[in-house]
Design a protein around this motif. Structure first.
Motif, PDB file in Angstrom:
ATOM      1  N   GLU A   1      -7.321 -16.496 -10.583  1.00  0.00           N
ATOM      2  CA  GLU A   1      -7.911 -16.502  -9.237  1.00  0.00           C
ATOM      3  C   GLU A   1      -8.823 -15.291  -9.045  1.00  0.00           C
ATOM      4  N   LEU A   2      -8.316 -14.135  -9.487  1.00  0.00           N
ATOM      5  CA  LEU A   2      -9.136 -12.921  -9.348  1.00  0.00           C
ATOM      6  C   LEU A   2     -10.476 -13.096 -10.056  1.00  0.00           C
ATOM      7  N   ALA A   3     -10.405 -13.627 -11.282  1.00  0.00           N
ATOM      8  CA  ALA A   3     -11.621 -13.775 -12.079  1.00  0.00           C
ATOM      9  C   ALA A   3     -12.603 -14.727 -11.405  1.00  0.00           C
ATOM     10  N   GLY A   4     -12.065 -15.683 -10.638  1.00  0.00           N
ATOM     11  CA  GLY A   4     -12.933 -16.674 -10.015  1.00  0.00           C
ATOM     12  C   GLY A   4     -13.523 -16.218  -8.689  1.00  0.00           C
ATOM     13  N   ARG A   5     -13.054 -15.088  -8.160  1.00  0.00           N
ATOM     14  CA  ARG A   5     -13.609 -14.619  -6.889  1.00  0.00           C
ATOM     15  C   ARG A   5     -15.072 -14.253  -7.066  1.00  0.00           C
ATOM     16  N   PRO A   6     -15.878 -14.630  -6.085  1.00  0.00           N
ATOM     17  CA  PRO A   6     -17.307 -14.343  -6.220  1.00  0.00           C
ATOM     18  C   PRO A   6     -17.602 -12.844  -6.314  1.00  0.00           C
TER      19      PRO A   6
ATOM     20  N   THR B   1     -15.597  -3.148  -9.932  1.00  0.00           N
ATOM     21  CA  THR B   1     -14.727  -3.080  -8.752  1.00  0.00           C
ATOM     22  C   THR B   1     -13.266  -3.092  -9.177  1.00  0.00           C
ATOM     23  N   LEU B   2     -12.938  -3.806 -10.244  1.00  0.00           N
ATOM     24  CA  LEU B   2     -11.557  -3.779 -10.739  1.00  0.00           C
ATOM     25  C   LEU B   2     -11.182  -2.363 -11.159  1.00  0.00           C
ATOM     26  N   GLY B   3     -12.084  -1.713 -11.848  1.00  0.00           N
ATOM     27  CA  GLY B   3     -11.837  -0.343 -12.283  1.00  0.00           C
ATOM     28  C   GLY B   3     -11.591   0.570 -11.091  1.00  0.00           C
ATOM     29  N   GLU B   4     -12.409   0.424 -10.062  1.00  0.00           N
ATOM     30  CA  GLU B   4     -12.225   1.253  -8.862  1.00  0.00           C
ATOM     31  C   GLU B   4     -10.891   0.948  -8.198  1.00  0.00           C
ATOM     32  N   PHE B   5     -10.563  -0.338  -8.116  1.00  0.00           N
ATOM     33  CA  PHE B   5      -9.300  -0.738  -7.491  1.00  0.00           C
ATOM     34  C   PHE B   5      -8.112  -0.153  -8.256  1.00  0.00           C
ATOM     35  N   LEU B   6      -8.155  -0.253  -9.582  1.00  0.00           N
ATOM     36  CA  LEU B   6      -7.006   0.208 -10.372  1.00  0.00           C
ATOM     37  C   LEU B   6      -6.911   1.729 -10.449  1.00  0.00           C
TER      38      LEU B   6
ATOM     39  N   THR C   1       2.420  -6.433 -20.053  1.00  0.00           N
ATOM     40  CA  THR C   1       3.363  -5.325 -19.905  1.00  0.00           C
ATOM     41  C   THR C   1       3.441  -4.833 -18.471  1.00  0.00           C
ATOM     42  N   TRP C   2       2.283  -4.657 -17.837  1.00  0.00           N
ATOM     43  CA  TRP C   2       2.244  -3.930 -16.565  1.00  0.00           C
ATOM     44  C   TRP C   2       1.998  -4.793 -15.352  1.00  0.00           C
ATOM     45  N   CYS C   3       1.468  -5.950 -15.500  1.00  0.00           N
ATOM     46  CA  CYS C   3       1.028  -6.710 -14.340  1.00  0.00           C
ATOM     47  C   CYS C   3       1.826  -7.992 -14.157  1.00  0.00           C
ATOM     48  N   ALA C   4       2.472  -8.490 -15.232  1.00  0.00           N
ATOM     49  CA  ALA C   4       3.081  -9.814 -15.189  1.00  0.00           C
ATOM     50  C   ALA C   4       4.317  -9.873 -14.300  1.00  0.00           C
ATOM     51  N   ALA C   5       4.874  -8.726 -13.911  1.00  0.00           N
ATOM     52  CA  ALA C   5       6.018  -8.756 -13.003  1.00  0.00           C
ATOM     53  C   ALA C   5       5.616  -9.400 -11.675  1.00  0.00           C
ATOM     54  N   CYS C   6       4.389  -9.256 -11.272  1.00  0.00           N
ATOM     55  CA  CYS C   6       3.932  -9.786  -9.982  1.00  0.00           C
ATOM     56  C   CYS C   6       2.841 -10.834 -10.141  1.00  0.00           C
ATOM     57  N   HIS C   7       1.889 -10.581 -11.032  1.00  0.00           N
ATOM     58  CA  HIS C   7       0.753 -11.493 -11.181  1.00  0.00           C
ATOM     59  C   HIS C   7       1.009 -12.474 -12.317  1.00  0.00           C
ATOM     60  N   ILE C   8       0.516 -13.677 -12.155  1.00  0.00           N
ATOM     61  CA  ILE C   8       0.465 -14.593 -13.289  1.00  0.00           C
ATOM     62  C   ILE C   8      -0.767 -14.212 -14.086  1.00  0.00           C
TER      63      ILE C   8
ATOM     64  N   PRO D   1      -4.944   2.285  -6.673  1.00  0.00           N
ATOM     65  CA  PRO D   1      -4.367   0.954  -6.438  1.00  0.00           C
ATOM     66  C   PRO D   1      -3.967   0.698  -4.994  1.00  0.00           C
ATOM     67  N   HIS D   2      -3.874  -0.585  -4.725  1.00  0.00           N
ATOM     68  CA  HIS D   2      -3.422  -1.099  -3.442  1.00  0.00           C
ATOM     69  C   HIS D   2      -2.012  -0.553  -3.175  1.00  0.00           C
ATOM     70  N   PRO D   3      -1.715  -0.198  -1.943  1.00  0.00           N
ATOM     71  CA  PRO D   3      -0.376   0.331  -1.651  1.00  0.00           C
ATOM     72  C   PRO D   3       0.757  -0.609  -2.082  1.00  0.00           C
ATOM     73  N   LYS D   4       0.481  -1.915  -2.099  1.00  0.00           N
ATOM     74  CA  LYS D   4       1.546  -2.842  -2.494  1.00  0.00           C
ATOM     75  C   LYS D   4       1.751  -2.864  -3.999  1.00  0.00           C
ATOM     76  N   MET D   5       0.881  -2.194  -4.715  1.00  0.00           N
ATOM     77  CA  MET D   5       1.019  -2.164  -6.157  1.00  0.00           C
ATOM     78  C   MET D   5       1.409  -0.762  -6.601  1.00  0.00           C
ATOM     79  N   PRO D   6       2.295  -0.671  -7.596  1.00  0.00           N
ATOM     80  CA  PRO D   6       2.646   0.657  -8.090  1.00  0.00           C
ATOM     81  C   PRO D   6       1.426   1.308  -8.736  1.00  0.00           C
ATOM     82  N   ASP D   7       1.366   2.628  -8.711  1.00  0.00           N
ATOM     83  CA  ASP D   7       0.315   3.342  -9.418  1.00  0.00           C
ATOM     84  C   ASP D   7       0.720   3.420 -10.877  1.00  0.00           C
TER      85      ASP D   7
HETATM   86  C1  HEC Z   1       4.761  -4.691  -8.034  1.00  0.00           C
HETATM   87  C2  HEC Z   1       3.931  -5.843  -8.032  1.00  0.00           C
HETATM   88  C3  HEC Z   1       2.541  -5.726  -8.673  1.00  0.00           C
HETATM   89  C4  HEC Z   1       2.214  -5.297  -9.939  1.00  0.00           C
HETATM   90  C5  HEC Z   1       3.133  -4.798 -11.034  1.00  0.00           C
HETATM   91  C6  HEC Z   1       0.770  -5.440 -10.061  1.00  0.00           C
HETATM   92  N1  HEC Z   1       0.259  -5.935  -8.881  1.00  0.00           N
HETATM   93 FE1  HEC Z   1      -1.723  -6.338  -8.521  1.00  0.00          FE
HETATM   94  N2  HEC Z   1      -1.235  -6.953  -6.636  1.00  0.00           N
HETATM   95  C7  HEC Z   1       0.050  -6.992  -6.101  1.00  0.00           C
HETATM   96  C8  HEC Z   1      -0.012  -7.505  -4.748  1.00  0.00           C
HETATM   97  C9  HEC Z   1       1.180  -7.703  -3.825  1.00  0.00           C
HETATM   98  C10 HEC Z   1      -1.373  -7.788  -4.494  1.00  0.00           C
HETATM   99  C11 HEC Z   1      -1.969  -8.362  -3.234  1.00  0.00           C
HETATM  100  C12 HEC Z   1      -2.261  -7.257  -2.310  1.00  0.00           C
HETATM  101  C13 HEC Z   1      -2.844  -7.750  -1.046  1.00  0.00           C
HETATM  102  O1  HEC Z   1      -3.714  -8.608  -1.103  1.00  0.00           O
HETATM  103  O2  HEC Z   1      -2.445  -7.247  -0.001  1.00  0.00           O
HETATM  104  C14 HEC Z   1      -2.112  -7.415  -5.695  1.00  0.00           C
HETATM  105  C15 HEC Z   1      -3.481  -7.524  -5.813  1.00  0.00           C
HETATM  106  C16 HEC Z   1      -4.180  -7.229  -6.958  1.00  0.00           C
HETATM  107  C17 HEC Z   1      -5.610  -7.346  -7.099  1.00  0.00           C
HETATM  108  C18 HEC Z   1      -6.563  -7.837  -6.006  1.00  0.00           C
HETATM  109  C19 HEC Z   1      -7.044  -6.703  -5.192  1.00  0.00           C
HETATM  110  C20 HEC Z   1      -7.967  -7.214  -4.122  1.00  0.00           C
HETATM  111  O3  HEC Z   1      -9.013  -6.615  -3.976  1.00  0.00           O
HETATM  112  O4  HEC Z   1      -7.605  -8.181  -3.461  1.00  0.00           O
HETATM  113  C21 HEC Z   1      -5.937  -6.969  -8.370  1.00  0.00           C
HETATM  114  C22 HEC Z   1      -7.323  -6.896  -8.978  1.00  0.00           C
HETATM  115  C23 HEC Z   1      -4.703  -6.617  -9.027  1.00  0.00           C
HETATM  116  N3  HEC Z   1      -3.668  -6.779  -8.142  1.00  0.00           N
HETATM  117  C24 HEC Z   1      -4.630  -6.187 -10.335  1.00  0.00           C
HETATM  118  C25 HEC Z   1      -3.437  -5.810 -10.940  1.00  0.00           C
HETATM  119  C26 HEC Z   1      -3.364  -5.361 -12.330  1.00  0.00           C
HETATM  120  C27 HEC Z   1      -4.547  -5.287 -13.284  1.00  0.00           C
HETATM  121  C28 HEC Z   1      -2.060  -5.064 -12.564  1.00  0.00           C
HETATM  122  C29 HEC Z   1      -1.455  -4.514 -13.848  1.00  0.00           C
HETATM  123  C30 HEC Z   1      -2.069  -3.304 -14.362  1.00  0.00           C
HETATM  124  C31 HEC Z   1      -1.310  -5.313 -11.347  1.00  0.00           C
HETATM  125  N4  HEC Z   1      -2.186  -5.770 -10.390  1.00  0.00           N
HETATM  126  C32 HEC Z   1       0.041  -5.117 -11.199  1.00  0.00           C
HETATM  127  C33 HEC Z   1       1.207  -6.635  -6.728  1.00  0.00           C
HETATM  128  C34 HEC Z   1       1.302  -6.128  -8.018  1.00  0.00           C
END
Ligand code: HEC
Length: 117
Positions: free
Chosen positions: A72-77, A83-88, A48-55, A91-97
């Motif tokens: 790929e994420l799962a395979g990172r050492p 850390t995933l919980g902290e990241f989410l 629902t939430w992640c597949a728009a960008c991630h496989i 979130p990364h600026p390139k990812m929507p909150d």
């Molecule tokens: C709008 C596009 C988009 C969506 C939706 C998105 N992501 Fe991402 N995500 C990205 C991009 C772009 C990166 C790579 C950022 C970078 O490395 O600069 C990333 C990186 C990541 C990373 C790696 C962070 C790291 O430390 O390198 C994780 C984990 C992740 N996403 C999880 C998720 C999860 C879980 C969801 C769904 C809840 C999600 N993403 C939804 C675009 C998206």
């Protein structure tokens, strides 16, 4: 022995067999960690939430080329569910909150962890 008593005993025996089958099954399952997420629910959230960008699983045909796949994420050492919980949670600026709940994050973590090679 009356017919009725015999069938009661048969029922009891069936229950005993079922009970031990269940016991064997639960013994075969891995002990769950304290905050175990549900990987199947995590996959639903990921679709629902992640597949728009991630496989997010192997059936998905396309995502953004610049974005790491969940496998790929799962395979990172350095990947782990914490850390995933902290990241989410921040979130990364390139990812929507996505304002995920703690439980959803745990489920996603469990799902991604399940992809580890
Ligand atoms: C709008 C596009 C988009 C969506 C939706 C998105 N992501 Fe991402 N995500 C990205 C991009 C772009 C990166 C790579 C950022 C970078 O490395 O600069 C990333 C990186 C990541 C990373 C790696 C962070 C790291 O430390 O390198 C994780 C984990 C992740 N996403 C999880 C998720 C999860 C879980 C969801 C769904 C809840 C999600 N993403 C939804 C675009 C998206």
């Amino acid at each position: 022995m009356t017919l009725q008593r015999r069938s009661q005993r048969a029922t009891l025996r069936r229950h005993a067999i079922l009970g031990s089958a269940l016991l064997a099954l639960s013994a075969a399952l891995p002990a769950s960690p304290v905050r175990a997420g549900d990987a199947a629910a995590g996959l639903e959230i990921a679709r629902t939430w992640c597949a728009a960008c991630h496989i997010v699983d192997e059936t998905q045909q396309s995502g953004s080329a610049a974005v790491p796949t969940f496998a790929e994420l799962a395979g990172r050492p350095d990947f782990d569910e914490k850390t995933l919980g902290e990241f989410l949670a921040d979130p990364h600026p390139k990812m929507p909150d996505m304002a995920l709940t703690r439980g959803e994050i745990d489920n996603l973590g469990a799902y991604i962890a399940s992809l580890a090679p």
